[in-house]
Motif scaffolding. Structure first.
Motif, PDB file in Angstrom:
ATOM      1  N   HIS A  34       0.843  -1.189   0.000  1.00  0.00           N
ATOM      2  CA  HIS A  34       0.000   0.000   0.000  1.00  0.00           C
ATOM      3  C   HIS A  34       0.880   1.241   0.000  1.00  0.00           C
ATOM      4  O   HIS A  34       1.945   1.260   0.629  1.00  0.00           O
ATOM      5  N   TYR A  46      -4.972   7.609   1.212  1.00  0.00           N
ATOM      6  CA  TYR A  46      -4.673   6.455   0.374  1.00  0.00           C
ATOM      7  C   TYR A  46      -4.267   6.905  -1.023  1.00  0.00           C
ATOM      8  O   TYR A  46      -4.860   7.825  -1.593  1.00  0.00           O
ATOM      9  N   ILE A  48      -2.573   4.216  -3.506  1.00  0.00           N
ATOM     10  CA  ILE A  48      -2.697   3.074  -4.407  1.00  0.00           C
ATOM     11  C   ILE A  48      -2.252   1.825  -3.663  1.00  0.00           C
ATOM     12  O   ILE A  48      -1.563   1.917  -2.641  1.00  0.00           O
ATOM     13  N   VAL A  55      -0.162  -1.508 -11.127  1.00  0.00           N
ATOM     14  CA  VAL A  55      -1.493  -0.946 -10.943  1.00  0.00           C
ATOM     15  C   VAL A  55      -1.480   0.526 -11.349  1.00  0.00           C
ATOM     16  O   VAL A  55      -0.482   1.215 -11.153  1.00  0.00           O
ATOM     17  N   ASN A  56      -2.592   0.959 -11.908  1.00  0.00           N
ATOM     18  CA  ASN A  56      -2.740   2.377 -12.245  1.00  0.00           C
ATOM     19  C   ASN A  56      -4.045   2.889 -11.683  1.00  0.00           C
ATOM     20  O   ASN A  56      -5.046   2.178 -11.676  1.00  0.00           O
ATOM     21  N   ASN A  57      -4.056   4.107 -11.206  1.00  0.00           N
ATOM     22  CA  ASN A  57      -5.305   4.786 -10.885  1.00  0.00           C
ATOM     23  C   ASN A  57      -5.138   6.258 -11.229  1.00  0.00           C
ATOM     24  O   ASN A  57      -4.112   6.662 -11.794  1.00  0.00           O
ATOM     25  N   ARG A  58      -6.134   7.052 -10.868  1.00  0.00           N
ATOM     26  CA  ARG A  58      -6.118   8.447 -11.304  1.00  0.00           C
ATOM     27  C   ARG A  58      -5.005   9.244 -10.633  1.00  0.00           C
ATOM     28  O   ARG A  58      -4.589  10.280 -11.118  1.00  0.00           O
ATOM     29  N   SER A  61       0.754   5.478 -10.443  1.00  0.00           N
ATOM     30  CA  SER A  61       0.972   4.102 -10.880  1.00  0.00           C
ATOM     31  C   SER A  61       1.875   3.422  -9.873  1.00  0.00           C
ATOM     32  O   SER A  61       2.712   4.075  -9.228  1.00  0.00           O
TER      33      SER A  61
ATOM     34  N   GLU B 103      -8.463  -0.334   1.609  1.00  0.00           N
ATOM     35  CA  GLU B 103      -7.799   0.908   1.975  1.00  0.00           C
ATOM     36  C   GLU B 103      -8.419   1.466   3.247  1.00  0.00           C
ATOM     37  O   GLU B 103      -9.578   1.187   3.575  1.00  0.00           O
TER      38      GLU B 103
END
Lengths: 110, 115
Positions: A34, A46, A48, A55-58, A61, B103
């Protein structure tokens, strides 16, 4: 508790990518990786997480090494608002704790 | 806004006193975590509750105690306060355990100053 090692501080120029490394050589097979960040005067936030695959998010990465002994958080274009302390944490299966290390203080230069 | 509410935001009290910090988790979250952050110690995990029961314990002093109530809010009680207890105290919550990738959402913290 499995531990992580991060550089104490890093600097980046605004609008450039930032790669924040984390070593976790004692990671076990079911530990999730994490990332959280803490902006000044705020609670951790948080960013990612991942287990084995990238992993990718807004926000960012997460690149995880094939042997899972290290990972890298990638901010694609750093902004001044990304200046924070970034924590790499192993969520150990079988326990319920998030154990925070000392983190990396990221400074973003205008 | 994380959805986790901590009260009060600031607290100043004298040594030897007792205080209670309150945390309301996000709606639907069953887990509550308490952390202490001081300048020289970083973020220290204190204790975790899940649906009213203690699940994990960290570096929590015997002078400190916590509980989670049926409505899922939690309280951290700090007694016989010492100057060294001055710190930021964070509460976090997370959803029912769906695996270890869940999370946590942190509140804004309570800043405790012991004088």
């Amino acid at each position: 508790d499995a531990k992580t090692t991060q550089p104490n501080s890093m600097e980046s120029n605004e609008e450039e990518p930032v790669h924040l490394p984390c070593n976790h050589s004692t990671i076990s097979g079911t530990d999730y990786i994490h990332w959280y960040r803490q902006l000044p005067s705020q609670g951790p936030e948080y960013v990612i997480h991942g287990l084995t695959s990238n992993v990718n998010n807004r926000m960012a990465s997460l690149a995880i090494a094939e042997d899972r002994k290290s990972s890298t958080l990638i901010l694609h274009r750093a902004t001044l608002r990304d200046a924070a302390v970034y924590y790499c944490i192993l969520r150990t299966s079988g326990t319920y704790k998030y154990i925070f290390g000392t983190g990396t203080r990221l400074k973003v230069l205008a | 806004d994380s959805g986790v509410t901590q009260t009060p935001k600031h607290l100043i009290t004298a040594t030897g006193q007792r205080v209670t910090l309150r945390c309301s988790p996000r709606s639907g979250d069953l887990s509550v975590y308490w952390y202490q952050q001081s300048l020289d110690q970083g973020l220290q995990f204190l204790i975790q509750y899940y649906n009213g029961e203690e699940r994990a314990k960290g570096n929590i002093l015997e002078r400190f105690s916590a509980q989670q109530f049926p409505d899922l809010h939690s309280e951290l009680n700090l007694s016989s306060l010492e100057l060294g207890d001055s710190a930021l105290y964070f509460c976090a919550s997370s959803a029912p355990e769906a695996g270890w990738g869940t999370e946590a959402f942190f509140g804004q913290g309570t800043r405790l100053t012991v004088v």
